[in-house]
Design a protein around this motif. Structure first.
Motif, short mmCIF file in Angstrom:
data_model
loop_
_atom_site.label_atom_id
_atom_site.label_comp_id
_atom_site.label_asym_id
_atom_site.label_seq_id
_atom_site.Cartn_x
_atom_site.Cartn_y
_atom_site.Cartn_z
N SER A 682 0.61 -1.37 0.16
CA SER A 682 0.00 -0.12 -0.19
C SER A 682 0.40 1.53 -0.08
O SER A 682 2.16 1.41 0.16
N SER A 683 0.55 2.30 -0.64
CA SER A 683 0.82 3.61 -0.80
C SER A 683 0.23 4.77 -0.88
O SER A 683 -1.00 4.97 -1.55
N THR A 684 0.41 5.55 0.68
CA THR A 684 -0.70 6.50 0.86
C THR A 684 -0.26 7.84 1.36
O THR A 684 1.64 8.53 1.87
N PRO A 685 -0.43 9.20 0.12
CA PRO A 685 0.46 10.00 0.26
C PRO A 685 0.80 10.45 1.73
O PRO A 685 -0.29 10.66 2.52
N VAL A 686 1.70 11.56 2.42
CA VAL A 686 1.96 11.51 4.00
C VAL A 686 2.47 13.21 3.81
O VAL A 686 3.08 12.91 2.43
N ARG A 687 2.08 14.35 4.91
CA ARG A 687 3.26 14.87 4.70
C ARG A 687 4.06 14.72 5.30
O ARG A 687 4.19 14.11 6.84
N PRO A 688 5.51 14.17 5.20
CA PRO A 688 6.84 14.53 6.20
C PRO A 688 7.58 15.10 7.29
O PRO A 688 6.46 16.29 7.61
N THR A 689 7.68 14.75 8.06
CA THR A 689 8.48 15.00 9.16
C THR A 689 10.08 16.03 8.28
O THR A 689 10.07 15.82 7.50
N PRO A 690 10.29 17.31 9.50
CA PRO A 690 11.36 18.16 8.88
C PRO A 690 12.81 17.15 8.74
O PRO A 690 13.10 17.18 7.48
N GLY A 691 12.30 15.78 9.41
CA GLY A 691 13.20 15.07 9.56
C GLY A 691 13.54 14.19 8.53
O GLY A 691 14.50 14.39 7.42
N GLU A 692 12.27 14.08 7.71
CA GLU A 692 12.71 13.18 6.38
C GLU A 692 12.29 13.92 5.14
O GLU A 692 13.60 13.55 3.96
N GLY A 693 12.10 14.87 5.45
CA GLY A 693 12.34 16.10 4.31
C GLY A 693 13.51 16.38 3.94
O GLY A 693 14.20 16.38 3.26
#
Length: 897
Positions: A682-693
């Protein structure tokens, strides 16, 4: 001291084998005195001995060498305290049974008496057994259970030239045992000229030299070699072509009919690569024989391969009884060297063989069809001339024969080494270090095998075997299947788990790659391999229960409920979690493609009953081309369907739930993905955390460089100026090359990275200010003086300086200016404290280049006159004075001046 001759005679305390009666008519009988002398110990101590026997197939070495060794050992034994058993390995089960029955018959004793055999699922031995024929795998497991082989006096490794993996391992391990047990006799028997090599490997305990090699003359009668190539290809992208197999069948029937016309007793032996080809060719020959008349019409066509019932195997390798019709025996390489088929005077050879191959890139291993070696072709041909003049018909041409490899590829060099690595770990020599192996295992294949064993829990991080590893080694199957047997038993029951493992471990062909249909056929008794499969199931079922008790239950088995219809797929998935496959969307109609959890793509065979299933547990996948591979380069050979829930339960260690942030199109985006290995669930768009970004931006910069952000013209100019200063002056002017900037992002780009990680677009970022953060203080105040943006020329114009590229170590700053604007300029300006002269590109009024110089004084005094002569007529409105030193510098025309 016992003389060599007495080994051929009766001993008072040991009823010997009658070698004279057993060896009647066998060529190897002439070599018995030499072998007895080679094995005779020096001095009076009853030490074990070693030798290598080199004798062509059919000479009788397998029949005569073991009883000679038994007589030698019996003549030295002092009472019943010494072990008398001689263990002889044969590379195949049918060969072990056949050799035991032949020797027992010649000895006049029942099988299981003085002569017996043990193969997988079958044993005929007793307390009086002196000579026991076994397969290499049986002896390997005995060695692991009893490293000293205390109940064995001698071991004979037959057919070592075939370079089977188990036999290679036994050679190294038994050579080591001989160093600990001085009374163990070891004999290796080979049909090829590799004998001296094996003699050196075994070595001599006394002087370190090779052990004796005992030869034997060839037993061949005259052999007529004929070539009969077909008109079609032998193989295409799907494997062996049916047209070629038809050619083999027609050639065999015709050649046998021709021989029957002159000798009604002639039998034929047809060599094809695999069990399916055996069945196909045999069927075609039967059809042709049925259409004939005369002697040919009574011909019996038999099949010989590892999948048929043992009774049918024994019937094929037994001699024809008086009154029986002539026979055509269609066989795999089974009959090539490890057993003799009596009565054969004609050989039909396809020139093909099936050998193991490992594809490391795709994580695949299995059997592939290849041209047989020249040595194999010679041995096959020799089967026709053992008992009289014979004929071989090769269904290919001499050119193909000459292009074939000289010898068969050693299995250790091309096969999956997982089982071998476990044996070596159990032996205490992880990786075979220090073991006298004919060839060292390839490093990459061994590393992959050891990684699999670590994942299974069979070895620890140092490569040492674990308690679970010892348990798995005691189960006669691949370690992955052994682990699946134990874990599967706890979920689907011992019976279902044993059925699945026996199905995958056996030499059974799954039509259309569908293991479920094959299992149904076996359960109903409709498949020829049902008897052997049922025996394997009973044995594995017993082993699974015993092993589960030994390890206090299958603690690692998933606590799930699996439907009975998915039990097969579940056990296969437990064994090969990296081969769990999901259908690729949109592949229907073009040959369905599947993505394996390992990342490999593979296609189903055309017309497979598995077509349409979303999830498959794949037991075998191999390299292939054509429509079967659906454009993937690999084809699924056997698999069983299962559901996503069952797949996740079997491969729960491959499940991952991660947020994957990426930097694409100048902006950070993220999606939450749930994966089973390489398969996205499965794949769902999410808002990244600052660390992930931030990590996503860093990955993009590392992969693609600073171009993902981009330098504006102003930022590019500033960076070039700074690069020139660093090149000429060094520190404290900073290095602004791409590697240097990427190495210290936090020192100059931290605010911008933070903004990008938070979702800002690169379109709003200019790197001028970040670069200025790198300028040293107080030197930064001199930037305009040392490397100015513009240069004022005599006309008064401020001309932009083009600085060299950052990575141009010898580049010069360039000023491109109209020639008329520089009249009277004698001294070329220099930058960076006078270190770097400016390079002038003097332009025409139309801004076309006229001259390049860094010495203006020399230009006015010389080349200018030639330029003036060429340009004054072309640009009459612009000044071209004879004396440029006295003329006024201008950017205007004469009229405007």
């Amino acid at each position: 001291m016992t003389t060599p001759h007495t080994a051929l005679e009766p001993a008072a305390h040991h009823h010997p084998f009658n070698l004279q009666a057993i060896g009647a008519g066998l060529v190897f009988a002439e070599s018995l005195p030499e072998l007895a002398a080679a094995l005779e110990p020096a001095g009076s101590a009853p030490n074990g001995a070693a030798a290598v026997v080199q004798a062509p197939p059919g000479t009788g070495k397998t029949t005569l060498a073991p009883p000679l060794i038994a007589n030698l050992i019996g003549s030295r034994a002092d009472g019943a305290s010494k072990p008398l058993r001689v263990v002889v390995t044969q590379p195949r089960r049918v060969a072990a049974r056949s050799a035991a029955r032949r020797l027992a018959s010649l000895d006049g004793s029942p099988v299981g008496g003085r002569v017996g055999y043990t193969v997988r699922g079958e044993s005929h031995t007793g307390p009086d057994t002196i000579i026991e024929f076994v397969t290499p795998g049986i002896l390997l497991r005995r060695l692991l259970a009893d490293p000293g082989l205390e109940d064995t006096a001698a071991v004979v490794l037959d057919e070592v030239h075939e370079r089977g993996l188990d036999t290679d391992l036994l050679l190294g391990m038994l050579t080591e045992v001989r160093q600990l047990r001085g009374d163990l006799t070891l004999v290796a028997m080979s049909a090829t000229v590799d004998a001296p090599r094996f003699a050196s490997l075994i070595g001599n305990d006394d002087d370190g030299g090779p052990v004796p090699v005992v030869g034997c003359p060839s037993a061949l009668y005259p052999l007529d070699i004929r070539w009969a190539p077909g008109t079609s290809l032998r193989m295409d992208e799907h494997g062996v072509t049916r047209s070629f197999l038809n050619h083999v069948a027609v050639t065999a029937a015709a050649a046998h009919g021709e021989m029957l016309a002159g000798n009604a007793q002639a039998d034929a032996l047809v060599f094809v690569p695999g069990a399916w080809e055996v069945s196909y060719v045999a069927g075609r020959i039967r059809s042709q024989v049925a259409a004939e008349s005369g002697p040919v019409a009574t011909t019996e066509v038999l099949e010989l391969h590892g999948q048929i019932d043992p009774r049918e195997q024994d019937r094929a390798v037994s001699g024809r009884r008086p009154g029986d019709p002539p026979r055509i025996i269609v066989s795999t390489s089974l009959a090539e060297s490890s057993l003799t088929v009596p009565g054969v005077r004609l050989v039909i050879d396809s020139g093909l063989a099936r050998e193991p191959r490992r594809d490391a890139a795709r994580g695949m291993s299995g059997l592939v069809t290849v041209s047989c070696s020249r040595a194999s072709a010679v041995q096959r041909a020799g089967r026709a001339a053992r008992q009289g003049p014979g004929r071989v018909v090769r269904c290919y041409d001499e050119r193909t024969f000459g292009a074939s490899p000289a010898h068969q590829t050693p299995e250790i060099a091309v096969a999956d080494l997982t089982a071998a690595a476990l044996v070596l770990a159990c032996w205490g020599t992880p990786g075979g270090e220090g073991l006298a192996l004919p060839d060292a295992p390839p490093r990459a294949a061994l590393a992959d095998a050891q990684a699999v064993l670590r994942d299974l829990g069979a070895v620890d991080s140092s490569g040492a075997v674990t308690a679970l590893g010892k348990t798995l080694a005691g189960i006669p199957s691949d370690p992955r299947l052994a682990r699946a047997l134990l874990d599967g038993t706890a979920v689907v029951g011992a019976r279902s788990a044993a059925e699945a493992v026996a199905l995958v471990a056996g030499d059974l062909r799954a039509s259309g790659a569908d293991l479920s249909r094959l299992l149904t056929s076996l359960r109903a008794g409709r498949d020829p391999g049902e008897r052997r499969w049922a025996e394997d199931v009973r044995r594995l079922q017993s082993l699974s229960r015993t092993s589960a008790r030994t390890r206090n239950g299958a603690a690692n088995a998933p606590a799930v409920s699996v439907p009975g219809t998915e039990a097969l797929g579940f056990v296969v998935a437990l064994a090969f979690p990296d081969r769990i496959a999901r259908r690729v969307p949109g592949s229907a109609g073009t040959g369905e493609r599947y993505l394996l959890s390992s990342g490999t793509r593979a296609g189903l065979p055309a017309g497979s009953p598995l077509t349409g299933h979303e999830w498959l547990a794949v037991a075998e996948v191999s390299r292939a081309q054509g429509r079967d591979a659906a454009g993937t380069g690999a084809v699924i050979r056997s698999a069983a369907p299962l559901s996503q829930d069952t797949a996740e339960a079997a491969a729960r260690h491959l499940l991952e739930d991660t947020v994957e942030a990426s930097f694409n199109g100048g902006r950070v985006m993220a999606k939450r993905e749930r994966r089973l290995g390489a398969i996205v669930l499965s794949s769902t768009p999410v808002r990244p955390t600052p660390g992930e970004g931030r990590a996503a931006v860093a990955r993009a910069l590392a992969r693609e460089g600073l171009g993902v952000i981009g330098f504006s013209p102003a930022a590019d100019t500033l960076r070039r100026r700074m690069a020139l200063l660093h090149r000429e002056l060094g520190e404290p002017w900073p290095d602004v090359s791409e590697p240097a900037l990427l190495a210290r992002l936090d020192a100059w780009l931290a605010p911008e990275l933070h903004a990008l990680a938070a979702g800002a677009s690169v379109n709003g970022i200019d790197l001028v200010e970040p670069l200025r953060r790198l300028l040293p203080w107080p030197e930064a105040s001199r930037l305009g003086e040392l490397a100015p943006e513009r240069l004022q020329v005599p006309s008064g114009s401020q001309i932009r300086i083009t600085y060299p590229a950052v990575d141009d170590d010898g580049g010069r700053p360039v000023v491109a200016v109209k020639l008329q604007e520089c009249f009277g300029w004698a001294e070329t300006p220099r930058l960076v404290q006078g270190r770097v002269p400016v390079l002038f590109h003097l332009l025409s009024p139309a801004r076309a280049p006229l001259a390049v110089t860094d010495d203006l004084a020399s230009f006015w005094s010389g080349p200018y006159l030639q330029v003036r002569a060429q340009m004054r007529g072309k640009y009459p409105k612009h000044p071209w004075p004879e004396d440029p030193w006295a003329a006024k510098a201008t950017a205007k025309t004469k009229a405007r001046m």
